[in-house]
Design a protein around this motif. Structure first.
Motif, PDB file in Angstrom:
ATOM      1  N   CYS A   3       0.847  -1.197   0.000  1.00 17.70           N
ATOM      2  CA  CYS A   3       0.000   0.000   0.000  1.00 17.70           C
ATOM      3  C   CYS A   3       0.884   1.250   0.000  1.00 17.70           C
ATOM      4  O   CYS A   3       1.755   1.392   0.848  1.00 17.70           O
ATOM      5  N   CYS A   6       0.148   3.221   3.629  1.00 22.70           N
ATOM      6  CA  CYS A   6       0.541   2.713   4.951  1.00 22.70           C
ATOM      7  C   CYS A   6       1.565   1.586   4.887  1.00 22.70           C
ATOM      8  O   CYS A   6       1.941   1.036   5.924  1.00 22.70           O
ATOM      9  N   CYS A  42      -6.588  -1.822   0.355  1.00 20.94           N
ATOM     10  CA  CYS A  42      -5.705  -2.083   1.495  1.00 20.94           C
ATOM     11  C   CYS A  42      -6.527  -2.472   2.718  1.00 20.94           C
ATOM     12  O   CYS A  42      -7.439  -1.743   3.114  1.00 20.94           O
ATOM     13  N   GLU A  44      -5.584  -2.533   5.670  1.00 25.84           N
ATOM     14  CA  GLU A  44      -5.174  -1.763   6.844  1.00 25.84           C
ATOM     15  C   GLU A  44      -5.805  -0.351   6.837  1.00 25.84           C
ATOM     16  O   GLU A  44      -6.397   0.073   7.811  1.00 25.84           O
ATOM     17  N   CYS A  45      -5.663   0.371   5.712  1.00 23.07           N
ATOM     18  CA  CYS A  45      -6.107   1.774   5.690  1.00 23.07           C
ATOM     19  C   CYS A  45      -7.255   2.040   4.724  1.00 23.07           C
ATOM     20  O   CYS A  45      -7.716   3.175   4.591  1.00 23.07           O
TER      21      CYS A  45
HETATM   22 ZN   LIG Z   1      -2.861   0.983   3.392  1.00 27.68          ZN
END
Ligand SMILES: [Zn+2]
Length: 291
Positions: A3, A6, A42, A44-45
């Motif tokens: 990503c 992040c 992503c 995560e983000c």
């Molecule tokens: Zn990310």
């Protein structure tokens, strides 16, 4: 894929199409290139990005010649007049405007008479020459980097449908922030992947195309700004203006099996002169200040 926001390593696709084989990318604003790039979200983000992320398009943009855009300048004008009305309260006769990605100068020609100073930067040298010749605008063929290094501060920054094309949007946003002060205002637009139409059309969403590297949502951008010393003042829904002709041509490309109906229609010239406003609720203008 890693990503770009992040650095999380992602293994799953959001939308997977057939493998991308084109080695010729059509980067014109009016591009009808149908092959879509695989998209990754992503975990995560929540950033959505294209697998073509690491291909540097900025050099290719320099060579863009977009005759189709020039042909449709009349309806681009209507679109930008409408957009300008929506952001009018954020500019005045004293404003010094920098437009990033000024393309053929249509928006600039509308902004210029209403402000103190207008400067446009644009990678396509064909577009720069056109804007100088037809609208006598102060425009230069420069990247964001090159321009920001040369200036002290920014007053009003306008970036219309550019952020999704950038090679390094997060670095660029931070660089813009660094040249802003308490009074500066930054206005940019992009489509919203959380919108009803983007969700409804899913992998067939019309803004998914090779030249678009990033696919933002309001919540992602809001988060990003909060973490990067910026503040989202408001978002305004933008309305798209298009000609019947462009709309039919686009549909013909997305749904080729309708060719037998749409083919003859797209040969009727006057359809290029009929415009309509279409609000799918997926285009947003973000108005941002420095925190
Ligand atoms: Zn990310």
């Amino acid at each position: 894929m890693k990503c770009p926001n992040c650095n999380n390593i992602n293994k799953k696709y959001l939308y997977k199409y057939q493998e991308f084989i084109a080695d010729d990318y059509d980067l014109r604003c009016t591009s009808l290139q149908y092959q879509k790039p695989n998209l990754i979200k992503c975990i995560e983000c929540n950033l959505i990005f294209s697998e073509l992320l690491n291909i540097k398009f900025e050099k290719l943009y320099g060579d863009v010649i977009d005759e189709q855009y020039i042909k449709s300048i009349e309806f681009k004008k209507r679109y930008f007049q409408n957009t300008f009305k929506k952001i009018l309260k954020h500019v005045n006769k004293a404003s010094e405007v920098l437009e990033i990605g000024s393309y053929y100068g249509v928006f600039g020609s509308i902004i210029r008479p209403e402000v103190n100073k207008y400067k446009g930067i644009e990678l396509s040298s064909h577009a720069v020459e056109f804007a100088k010749k037809n609208y006598s605008l102060d425009v230069e063929s420069k990247s964001i980097d090159q321009h920001l290094d040369d200036i002290e501060k920014l007053d009003v920054i306008i970036m219309s449908h550019v952020i999704e094309h950038l090679d390094r949007p997060f670095e660029d946003l931070r660089k813009i922030r660094d040249k802003m002060n308490d009074k500066s205002i930054f206005i940019f637009s992009t489509y919203n992947m959380d919108s009803f139409i983007a969700k409804l059309l899913g992998k067939h969403y019309h803004w998914i195309m090779p030249m678009h590297k990033f696919y933002f949502t309001k919540s992602f951008l809001q988060n990003f700004m909060e973490n990067n010393g910026l503040e989202l003042v408001e978002t305004i829904t933008d309305t798209h203006t298009t000609s019947v002709m462009y709309f039919l041509t686009k549909i013909k490309t997305i749904l080729p099996f309708l060719n037998f109906i749409l083919g003859p229609l797209t040969n009727i010239n006057f359809l290029n002169k009929i415009y309509f406003k279409i609000n799918l609720g997926d285009l947003d203008l973000y108005v941002v200040r420095k925190k």
